[in-house]
Design a protein around this motif. Structure first.
Motif: not given
Length: 625
Positions: A517-519, A524-530, A563-567
């Protein structure tokens, strides 16, 4: 939320003619149709088709598998299956969300006996409040189905069928059990069936003292967790009372009336500074009238209501309530023509109404829709195409469509391909919640494509499905306007492999899922969906030794972000469950289950505990008819 009782469900069931099962069935007697469902799926096309010929990826979990698995809840039964990711806030009765093929948790249509359920405020379905003792079978259809079901069917459709009684005569049953964390339950039920009429009822009580669901202080609402300023090392229990009723009659060879009602009441304890207890209600009441003058023609009118309600407390202080009523009706006609050709057409009506201690700018909206579907088979090839037009009181019109093709070749092989569009209407919270809602929101939209390859021969059944879905206008919080907005795009792609076979007298069922998955836009472009695991697998082994049966269930899931920010990364985990049962007599069966044998410590939602090693023993009484 005003107090309601189980007697309301009984009265409503007796007063309304209600849907007993969705789709088109053969014009056989009700007794036969109830027993023929093992090889039939109705959710994929809204008509009865053979599971092996369905062009959509489907999975059917019948009553025998439910009892054999000894699952303790519906989320427990679904966990780890192909395309399914679960996120739980710790223990029985706690909020559990389901992600199908990487889509959002509100991108799945859930039906009970053909009646759409869910909260119009949050958009979620309380799967944790639907007791397994009242469920006959579960059908999972993966992939877009908005062209048949409308809003929310981006990831797929899950339909739950309440208990059925297939044979003529009177069939009682009962069970009692207990186990870890002070858990205990009992249930009773019966069904009766004559030449033309049938009836039945099932009741279950469940209670658990629970465990401490959250032991980390997270006072910052943006940090996730249970929002407590200091840990609360208490037991977070759950109590549930549930009742299901059903009845029907074949007036003659052409006319059939049926009715069903289900009500589940729960009391749930959890941790939190603002609320720490809730009382919930899930109720479905509905009915159907079916006219089938010949094998080539059927008309069916269905109607129903779903109540999704909750009341929140801080200790003994009442803090407010939410109450959603969802009324729906469908008129569907199925017309057979030519050689193995079927045309279906129908109209849907849906109305959501919201009441509660929170005042919304709008408290009611309706949706009208018309749909049509063609299914045809030409030798080794199959075709399916459908189109639907929704007219929503809030956002106007929306058209979706889908098409699928399949071909059998060689010996037992089949290839299939499909494409579909889908959408999801904004929820009442997203549109109208005070100081948060944005009434200008548009529906979320998706385009999906998939390829499938399957082989069946002897005792071996293998299927491989690959897919990609692109979702536009995803609704997320927009810091520029401090409101939710259609600003995100996302992509979900993956593959699912399933194997069912028999090896040396062992029954083997295995599935493996890969998900990427990818936003695609925004901060958050390039991040995985939480909360979606990138890899998951489920393995079930079962073998009978005379009156004794032994089984193993293993589930493994890869890491995910919370989380959406992938932290905040949640590590992957694996659990192993052992189960056994022994037939004491022809009517009595003793079952035992040891879950999470290795006592793995893991989380599917940040800061929320999952149960460690647990045991449960059940005694079932089902006399021979």
């Amino acid at each position: 939320m005003q107090s309601r009782s189980l007697s309301l469900a009984i009265a409503a069931a007796l007063a309304l003619p209600v849907l007993a099962s969705g789709g088109t069935a053969h014009a056989a007697a009700a007794a036969q149709s109830a027993t023929d469902l093992d090889g039939v799926v109705v959710t994929a096309t809204r008509t009865a088709i053979d599971v092996d010929t369905a062009l959509a990826p489907v999975e059917v979990i019948d009553r025998a598998e439910i009892e054999r698995s000894q699952a303790r809840s519906l989320p427990d039964l679904l966990a780890g299956r192909a395309g399914v990711s679960m996120s739980s806030q710790g223990g029985d009765g706690k909020l559990t969300t389901l992600f199908l093929r990487g889509s959002e948790s509100d991108h799945v249509v859930v039906l009970i006996d053909g009646i759409r359920i869910g909260s119009a405020t949050s958009g979620l379905v309380s799967l944790q409040n639907l007791p397994l003792a009242l469920i006959e079978r579960v059908e999972i259809v993966r992939g877009p189905r908005s062209s048949l079901y409308g809003s929310e069917a981006i990831g797929g459709v899950i339909q739950i069928f309440t208990r059925r009684d297939g044979d003529a005569g009177y069939a009682p049953r009962a069970h009692i059990g207990g186990g870890s964390h002070g858990a205990h339950e009992f249930g009773v039920g019966f069904g009766g069936r004559g030449d033309r009429a049938w009836f039945g009822a099932d009741y279950e009580f469940r209670r658990t003292e629970g465990f401490n669901s959250c032991d980390v202080a997270t006072p910052d609402p943006f940090a996730g967790g249970c929002f407590i300023s200091a840990p609360e090392p208490d037991l977070d229990g759950y109590i549930q009372n549930a009742l299901a009723l059903r009845a029907g009659i074949d007036l003659n060879d052409a006319w059939q009336l049926s009715t069903v009602a289900l009500r589940s009441e729960g009391e749930n304890d959890f941790d939190g500074d603002f609320t720490n207890r809730s009382e919930t209600v899930q109720q479905v009441v509905g009915g159907s009238v079916r006219w089938r003058p010949s094998d080539a023609l059927q008309l069916k009118l269905t109607a129903g209501r779903n109540v999704d309600a909750s009341e929140q407390f801080k200790d003994d202080a009442n803090l407010g309530y939410f109450d959603t009523d969802r009324d729906s009706a469908t008129l569907q006609g199925d017309f057979g023509f030519g050689e193995r050709q079927l045309l279906s057409a129908g109209i849907d009506w849906l109305r959501d109404r919201v009441a509660g201690s929170t005042t919304y700018d709008e408290s009611e909206r309706s949706n009208r829709a018309a749909f049509a579907q063609y299914q045809g088979r030409f030798g080794a090839q199959s075709l399916q195409a459908s189109v639907r037009r929704d007219d929503n009181e809030q956002f106007g019109g929306h058209t979706t469509g889908s098409a699928a093709w399949g071909m059998e070749f060689a010996d037992g092989w089949r290839i299939s391909a499909g494409y579909g569009t889908a959408f999801k209407a904004p929820t009442f919270n997203e549109l109208y919640y005070p100081f948060f809602g944005n009434p200008a929101l548009r529906p979320e939209e998706s385009e999906s494509a998939e390829l499938g390859l399957a082989w069946r021969g002897g005792q071996l059944d293998v299927h491989l499905d690959a897919f990609q879905s692109d979702v536009d206008d995803l609704i997320t919080f927009d810091a520029a306007i401090n409101l939710p907005n259609n600003i995100d795009r996302a992509r979900m792609r993956g593959a699912e492999l399933g194997i069912d076979t028999g090896v040396a007298q062992w029954q083997v069922a295995a599935s493996i899922s890969y998900l990427d998955t990818e936003s695609l836009t925004g901060f958050n472009a390039g991040k995985e969906l939480p909360r979606r695991a990138g890899h998951s697998a489920r393995l079930e082994l079962d073998r009978a030794f005379g009156d004794f049966r032994f089984g193993v269930t293993g589930i493994a899931e890869g890491s995910r972000f919370d989380d959406v920010a992938n932290t905040r990364r949640l590590p992957g985990y694996a659990t192993l469950d052992l189960r056994a049962e022994y037939a004491l007599t022809d009517a009595l069966t003793l079952q035992g289950r040891l879950a999470n044998v290795l006592d793995r410590d893991y989380e599917t939602t940040s800061f929320y505990n999952e149960p460690g090693r647990e045991w449960f023993v059940t005694l079932r009484w089902v006399p021979a008819q």
